[in-house]
Design a protein around this motif. Sequence first.
Motif, PDB file in Angstrom:
ATOM      1  N   SER A   1      33.720  37.918  47.784  1.00  0.00           N
ATOM      2  CA  SER A   1      33.026  36.994  48.355  1.00  0.00           C
ATOM      3  C   SER A   1      31.992  36.030  47.128  1.00  0.00           C
ATOM      4  O   SER A   1      31.593  34.879  47.079  1.00  0.00           O
ATOM      5  CB  SER A   1      32.201  37.142  49.529  1.00  0.00           C
ATOM      6  N   GLY A   2      31.595  37.014  46.110  1.00  0.00           N
ATOM      7  CA  GLY A   2      30.659  36.443  45.177  1.00  0.00           C
ATOM      8  C   GLY A   2      31.277  35.730  44.076  1.00  0.00           C
ATOM      9  O   GLY A   2      30.740  35.469  42.926  1.00  0.00           O
ATOM     10  N   GLU A   3      32.813  35.834  43.952  1.00  0.00           N
ATOM     11  CA  GLU A   3      33.444  35.456  42.616  1.00  0.00           C
ATOM     12  C   GLU A   3      32.988  33.984  42.232  1.00  0.00           C
ATOM     13  O   GLU A   3      32.958  33.093  43.165  1.00  0.00           O
ATOM     14  CB  GLU A   3      34.882  35.534  42.913  1.00  0.00           C
TER      15      GLU A   3
ATOM     16  N   ASN B   1      36.750  44.550  36.032  1.00  0.00           N
ATOM     17  CA  ASN B   1      35.608  43.984  35.430  1.00  0.00           C
ATOM     18  C   ASN B   1      35.172  45.338  35.030  1.00  0.00           C
ATOM     19  O   ASN B   1      34.253  45.966  36.023  1.00  0.00           O
ATOM     20  CB  ASN B   1      34.792  43.014  36.147  1.00  0.00           C
ATOM     21  N   LEU B   2      34.749  46.216  34.085  1.00  0.00           N
ATOM     22  CA  LEU B   2      34.170  47.208  33.868  1.00  0.00           C
ATOM     23  C   LEU B   2      32.666  47.125  33.685  1.00  0.00           C
ATOM     24  O   LEU B   2      31.934  48.058  33.715  1.00  0.00           O
ATOM     25  CB  LEU B   2      34.810  47.773  32.500  1.00  0.00           C
ATOM     26  N   ALA B   3      32.204  45.945  33.425  1.00  0.00           N
ATOM     27  CA  ALA B   3      30.820  45.572  33.829  1.00  0.00           C
ATOM     28  C   ALA B   3      30.178  45.304  34.806  1.00  0.00           C
ATOM     29  O   ALA B   3      29.133  45.102  35.047  1.00  0.00           O
ATOM     30  CB  ALA B   3      30.555  44.488  32.554  1.00  0.00           C
ATOM     31  N   TYR B   4      31.233  45.453  35.923  1.00  0.00           N
ATOM     32  CA  TYR B   4      30.460  45.073  37.377  1.00  0.00           C
ATOM     33  C   TYR B   4      29.764  46.390  37.845  1.00  0.00           C
ATOM     34  O   TYR B   4      30.220  47.565  37.539  1.00  0.00           O
ATOM     35  CB  TYR B   4      31.755  44.928  38.098  1.00  0.00           C
ATOM     36  N   VAL B   5      28.545  46.014  38.242  1.00  0.00           N
ATOM     37  CA  VAL B   5      27.787  47.062  38.965  1.00  0.00           C
ATOM     38  C   VAL B   5      27.336  46.435  40.247  1.00  0.00           C
ATOM     39  O   VAL B   5      26.701  45.416  40.388  1.00  0.00           O
ATOM     40  CB  VAL B   5      26.659  47.468  38.127  1.00  0.00           C
ATOM     41  N   GLU B   6      27.747  47.064  41.403  1.00  0.00           N
ATOM     42  CA  GLU B   6      27.240  46.628  42.874  1.00  0.00           C
ATOM     43  C   GLU B   6      25.750  46.716  43.021  1.00  0.00           C
ATOM     44  O   GLU B   6      24.849  47.433  42.207  1.00  0.00           O
ATOM     45  CB  GLU B   6      27.956  47.517  43.932  1.00  0.00           C
ATOM     46  N   ASP B   7      25.284  45.605  43.777  1.00  0.00           N
ATOM     47  CA  ASP B   7      23.844  45.631  43.807  1.00  0.00           C
ATOM     48  C   ASP B   7      22.801  45.190  42.707  1.00  0.00           C
ATOM     49  O   ASP B   7      21.696  45.447  42.836  1.00  0.00           O
ATOM     50  CB  ASP B   7      23.310  46.745  44.839  1.00  0.00           C
ATOM     51  N   VAL B   8      23.149  44.744  41.700  1.00  0.00           N
ATOM     52  CA  VAL B   8      22.485  44.301  40.630  1.00  0.00           C
ATOM     53  C   VAL B   8      22.288  42.636  40.049  1.00  0.00           C
ATOM     54  O   VAL B   8      22.260  42.369  39.273  1.00  0.00           O
ATOM     55  CB  VAL B   8      22.598  45.019  39.454  1.00  0.00           C
ATOM     56  N   GLY B   9      23.090  42.050  41.219  1.00  0.00           N
ATOM     57  CA  GLY B   9      23.156  40.447  41.154  1.00  0.00           C
ATOM     58  C   GLY B   9      23.966  39.864  40.002  1.00  0.00           C
ATOM     59  O   GLY B   9      23.436  38.994  39.346  1.00  0.00           O
ATOM     60  N   GLY B  10      25.098  40.624  39.669  1.00  0.00           N
ATOM     61  CA  GLY B  10      25.985  40.016  38.631  1.00  0.00           C
ATOM     62  C   GLY B  10      25.547  40.327  37.173  1.00  0.00           C
ATOM     63  O   GLY B  10      25.886  39.889  36.262  1.00  0.00           O
ATOM     64  N   LEU B  11      24.540  41.422  37.288  1.00  0.00           N
ATOM     65  CA  LEU B  11      23.600  41.715  35.678  1.00  0.00           C
ATOM     66  C   LEU B  11      24.938  42.589  35.005  1.00  0.00           C
ATOM     67  O   LEU B  11      25.202  43.707  35.555  1.00  0.00           O
ATOM     68  CB  LEU B  11      22.492  42.322  35.882  1.00  0.00           C
ATOM     69  N   PRO B  12      25.739  42.190  33.946  1.00  0.00           N
ATOM     70  CA  PRO B  12      26.724  43.125  33.314  1.00  0.00           C
ATOM     71  C   PRO B  12      26.175  44.153  32.695  1.00  0.00           C
ATOM     72  O   PRO B  12      25.278  44.009  31.720  1.00  0.00           O
ATOM     73  CB  PRO B  12      27.221  42.108  32.452  1.00  0.00           C
ATOM     74  N   ILE B  13      26.637  45.343  32.954  1.00  0.00           N
ATOM     75  CA  ILE B  13      26.385  46.645  32.453  1.00  0.00           C
ATOM     76  C   ILE B  13      27.656  47.253  32.058  1.00  0.00           C
ATOM     77  O   ILE B  13      28.254  47.849  32.733  1.00  0.00           O
ATOM     78  CB  ILE B  13      25.425  47.559  33.248  1.00  0.00           C
TER      79      ILE B  13
ATOM     80  N   ASP C   1      15.896  48.187  40.800  1.00  0.00           N
ATOM     81  CA  ASP C   1      15.868  49.744  40.958  1.00  0.00           C
ATOM     82  C   ASP C   1      17.489  50.324  40.741  1.00  0.00           C
ATOM     83  O   ASP C   1      18.371  49.092  40.895  1.00  0.00           O
ATOM     84  CB  ASP C   1      15.848  50.142  42.616  1.00  0.00           C
ATOM     85  N   ALA C   2      17.702  51.259  40.045  1.00  0.00           N
ATOM     86  CA  ALA C   2      18.921  51.768  39.700  1.00  0.00           C
ATOM     87  C   ALA C   2      19.757  52.144  41.013  1.00  0.00           C
ATOM     88  O   ALA C   2      19.557  52.821  41.849  1.00  0.00           O
ATOM     89  CB  ALA C   2      18.888  53.034  38.489  1.00  0.00           C
TER      90      ALA C   2
ATOM     91  N   ARG D   1      34.308  42.029  40.867  1.00  0.00           N
ATOM     92  CA  ARG D   1      35.090  43.538  40.361  1.00  0.00           C
ATOM     93  C   ARG D   1      36.402  43.241  39.740  1.00  0.00           C
ATOM     94  O   ARG D   1      36.609  44.003  38.802  1.00  0.00           O
ATOM     95  CB  ARG D   1      35.248  44.163  41.830  1.00  0.00           C
ATOM     96  N   GLN D   2      37.312  42.374  40.032  1.00  0.00           N
ATOM     97  CA  GLN D   2      38.518  42.306  39.346  1.00  0.00           C
ATOM     98  C   GLN D   2      38.527  40.856  38.892  1.00  0.00           C
ATOM     99  O   GLN D   2      38.172  39.645  39.799  1.00  0.00           O
ATOM    100  CB  GLN D   2      39.544  42.446  40.233  1.00  0.00           C
ATOM    101  N   TYR D   3      39.419  40.386  37.817  1.00  0.00           N
ATOM    102  CA  TYR D   3      39.275  39.042  37.227  1.00  0.00           C
ATOM    103  C   TYR D   3      40.713  38.720  37.674  1.00  0.00           C
ATOM    104  O   TYR D   3      41.598  39.036  37.288  1.00  0.00           O
ATOM    105  CB  TYR D   3      39.444  39.099  35.797  1.00  0.00           C
ATOM    106  N   LEU D   4      40.680  37.657  38.710  1.00  0.00           N
ATOM    107  CA  LEU D   4      41.924  37.112  39.356  1.00  0.00           C
ATOM    108  C   LEU D   4      42.226  35.827  39.076  1.00  0.00           C
ATOM    109  O   LEU D   4      41.405  35.130  38.908  1.00  0.00           O
ATOM    110  CB  LEU D   4      41.852  37.357  41.000  1.00  0.00           C
ATOM    111  N   PRO D   5      43.600  35.350  38.830  1.00  0.00           N
ATOM    112  CA  PRO D   5      43.834  33.896  38.553  1.00  0.00           C
ATOM    113  C   PRO D   5      43.932  33.228  39.683  1.00  0.00           C
ATOM    114  O   PRO D   5      44.470  33.618  40.604  1.00  0.00           O
ATOM    115  CB  PRO D   5      45.403  34.210  37.736  1.00  0.00           C
ATOM    116  N   TYR D   6      43.594  31.951  39.659  1.00  0.00           N
ATOM    117  CA  TYR D   6      43.859  31.041  40.903  1.00  0.00           C
ATOM    118  C   TYR D   6      44.349  29.679  40.387  1.00  0.00           C
ATOM    119  O   TYR D   6      43.987  29.419  39.230  1.00  0.00           O
ATOM    120  CB  TYR D   6      42.290  30.919  41.540  1.00  0.00           C
ATOM    121  N   TYR D   7      44.809  28.814  41.303  1.00  0.00           N
ATOM    122  CA  TYR D   7      45.026  27.487  41.115  1.00  0.00           C
ATOM    123  C   TYR D   7      43.986  26.603  41.652  1.00  0.00           C
ATOM    124  O   TYR D   7      43.296  27.037  42.914  1.00  0.00           O
ATOM    125  CB  TYR D   7      46.438  26.968  41.791  1.00  0.00           C
TER     126      TYR D   7
END
Length: 395
Positions: free
Chosen positions: A77-79, A115-127, A162-163, A345-351
């Motif tokens: 939903s956040g893509e 997406n290996l940099a995805y972390v849940e609950d950090v608002g899209g902050l890549p780690i 918070d971590a 979480r995953q990079y998906l292709p779309y039209y």
Amino acid sequence: MSGRRFMEAMGEVGDNYIEEALQYVPAKSMVRGTWMKWCVTAACLALIVCAGIFATRSGKEASFELDPSLPMLRIESGEGGMGYSAVMLYDISEDGDLNPWNEDVVLETLPVYENLAYVEDVGGLPIYLSEEEMKALAEDVAARLGEEITEIELERLKDYTDAPEGFTGEEACTYTAHTPNTEIRIHGDGGINIVFRQEVPLPEDFIHSEEGILQLVKEYDKLLQLKNPEADVYGSYSFSGDCRLSNDVYDRDEDMLQSILNYNFECVYFSFDDKNLSGIGMHNGMMSAKKLGDYPAITVKEARKALLAGEYITNVWEEDLPEGGIRKKDIAKVELIYRNSPACRQYLPYYCFYILQPEIEGVTMAEGLNSYALVYVPAIRKEYLENYSDYIPFN
């Protein structure tokens, strides 16, 4: 529009635009253009998707076997951000044509990435990258610029929030290397922002055009290392009609699929301040991406059919789309993109379809300015999307 970069605006955009070089712009989930950022409640009607056998709208059944080696995927939903997904242009031709894909291109499969940099609950902050990896990347960028690092600054996860479970908070988020003339900021997914401390005057004959941007690419060739650069300059409009020019550059490849991936994951852009170059941004999406597999793709013809049948994803309210449903004449443009923000979480292709919106009650725009809703249809077969029915409305 590229499918990667978003500019989000709330109402009018003033004369002093946000300095892009000082901000992290995640790699084209981002879709270019001026966005009306309103809070959206996603409402979808349910339809069961069969994994092995599916029924066509004609009532006939066609067999399809899932490849067990390919993991099932989820639409997030956040893509691409949760803003009101629309772009304002006087004419759709202003959106540019940098995307290497066109409707004559037919791809049997499309890769999907974790997406290996995805972390849940950090608002899209890549780690993802370690401190040592970020340091090495900063040192490499400094060397290519001919700069010497004099000071470093490290920001950690605990500096922002918070971590989450499984993290200590000590994980590095950004690594900033200071040099006499630049600030080099490395992000957790490998994204790079370079800000020039001193004014870098543009050539007297510089024009903000594709030719002018390619001139800068040539000047910074040692830094960018692009073999066959393609550039695009495009306008982003505010409600009042004020225009801000932006740009994108990517490395075109002889292989169409590689060009598509470069365009979506490995782009460069330049930032300006008056008549000076203020910064350079470099997206490195593949640095934190793990390929999950090559998934069976649908054609743009199939995607258009699904769109017209009411099977699509959008953050635009239904009442702001054409009354009675989207029709063929409402489609201004379509392109193949990856939605690949840090919130995925995953990079998906779309039209991605650009749908001309009717006049919206309570919204005043400059005369002649049009608003196009961005509406998405997954470019891979829906049988591989385990929550497809949760997000695709059927009208």
